[in-house]
Write a protein that holds these residues in place. Sequence first.
Motif, PDB file in Angstrom:
ATOM      1  N   LYS A 174       0.830  -1.202   0.000  1.00 29.90           N
ATOM      2  CA  LYS A 174       0.000   0.000   0.000  1.00 29.90           C
ATOM      3  C   LYS A 174       0.869   1.257   0.000  1.00 29.90           C
ATOM      4  O   LYS A 174       0.561   2.225  -0.707  1.00 29.90           O
ATOM      5  CB  LYS A 174      -0.928  -0.002   1.221  1.00 29.90           C
ATOM      6  N   LEU A 175       1.950   1.255   0.780  1.00 31.00           N
ATOM      7  CA  LEU A 175       2.859   2.398   0.812  1.00 31.00           C
ATOM      8  C   LEU A 175       3.508   2.613  -0.548  1.00 31.00           C
ATOM      9  O   LEU A 175       3.624   3.748  -1.018  1.00 31.00           O
ATOM     10  CB  LEU A 175       3.928   2.214   1.891  1.00 31.00           C
ATOM     11  N   ALA A 176       3.923   1.523  -1.200  1.00 29.12           N
ATOM     12  CA  ALA A 176       4.540   1.639  -2.529  1.00 29.12           C
ATOM     13  C   ALA A 176       3.548   2.232  -3.524  1.00 29.12           C
ATOM     14  O   ALA A 176       3.908   3.101  -4.329  1.00 29.12           O
ATOM     15  CB  ALA A 176       5.033   0.275  -3.003  1.00 29.12           C
ATOM     16  N   THR A 214       3.016   5.919  -2.700  1.00 30.69           N
ATOM     17  CA  THR A 214       4.203   6.670  -3.068  1.00 30.69           C
ATOM     18  C   THR A 214       4.227   6.926  -4.568  1.00 30.69           C
ATOM     19  O   THR A 214       4.533   8.040  -5.017  1.00 30.69           O
ATOM     20  CB  THR A 214       5.479   5.913  -2.640  1.00 30.69           C
ATOM     21  N   LYS A 215       3.878   5.913  -5.325  1.00 27.88           N
ATOM     22  CA  LYS A 215       3.845   6.056  -6.785  1.00 27.88           C
ATOM     23  C   LYS A 215       2.820   7.112  -7.209  1.00 27.88           C
ATOM     24  O   LYS A 215       3.106   7.972  -8.048  1.00 27.88           O
ATOM     25  CB  LYS A 215       3.518   4.711  -7.434  1.00 27.88           C
ATOM     26  N   ALA A 245       2.560  14.967  -7.331  1.00 27.88           N
ATOM     27  CA  ALA A 245       3.323  16.070  -6.740  1.00 27.88           C
ATOM     28  C   ALA A 245       4.764  16.150  -7.220  1.00 27.88           C
ATOM     29  O   ALA A 245       5.432  17.151  -6.977  1.00 27.88           O
ATOM     30  CB  ALA A 245       3.302  15.937  -5.222  1.00 27.88           C
ATOM     31  N   GLY A 246       5.270  15.106  -7.849  1.00 30.46           N
ATOM     32  CA  GLY A 246       6.647  15.121  -8.325  1.00 30.46           C
ATOM     33  C   GLY A 246       7.558  14.286  -7.445  1.00 30.46           C
ATOM     34  O   GLY A 246       7.299  14.084  -6.258  1.00 30.46           O
ATOM     35  N   ALA A 292       9.384   8.100   1.891  1.00 32.61           N
ATOM     36  CA  ALA A 292       8.673   6.844   1.646  1.00 32.61           C
ATOM     37  C   ALA A 292       9.553   5.883   0.864  1.00 32.61           C
ATOM     38  O   ALA A 292       9.595   4.686   1.162  1.00 32.61           O
ATOM     39  CB  ALA A 292       7.371   7.114   0.898  1.00 32.61           C
ATOM     40  N   ARG A 293      10.259   6.380  -0.147  1.00 29.48           N
ATOM     41  CA  ARG A 293      11.176   5.530  -0.913  1.00 29.48           C
ATOM     42  C   ARG A 293      12.278   4.966  -0.013  1.00 29.48           C
ATOM     43  O   ARG A 293      12.640   3.794  -0.129  1.00 29.48           O
ATOM     44  CB  ARG A 293      11.802   6.313  -2.068  1.00 29.48           C
TER      45      ARG A 293
END
Length: 120
Positions: free
Chosen positions: A78-80, A83-84, A90-91, A100-101
């Motif tokens: 879910k975080l990945a 993040t994507k 937003a860039g 997050a990465r």
Amino acid sequence: MVTAEVLQAKSLCGDLLRWETRGPGDTDNAMRRIARRHGIEYGQLWSLRYRAPKRIWADVLTSISNAYEVERQRQLRKLAHDTKVTEEVAGARRNSVAKARALLRQAAGETAPVVGGGEP
């Protein structure tokens, strides 16, 4: 006296419950969903939450540990995904995307410091 295994199971159940709870008043339903999804007895989860036993059976601890790992992987997926999506909107230079990465790399086994050089 409570054993280390009971404290470990209590901690893992706390994390499972935190991830599953949808809001105030949903604790009981969240415990039932966890029990149903992972094959853990509801009474065991209730006991660990409200009345910690003095000892815990190895099979119960193993079930809770397995459920924790499954849910942990689900949270990382879910975080990945989030993040994507955030990166697309937003860039890639956003500070939240970089953090997050870094967290995803750390979870994958790559230890990388959190860099805060992006935009706020």
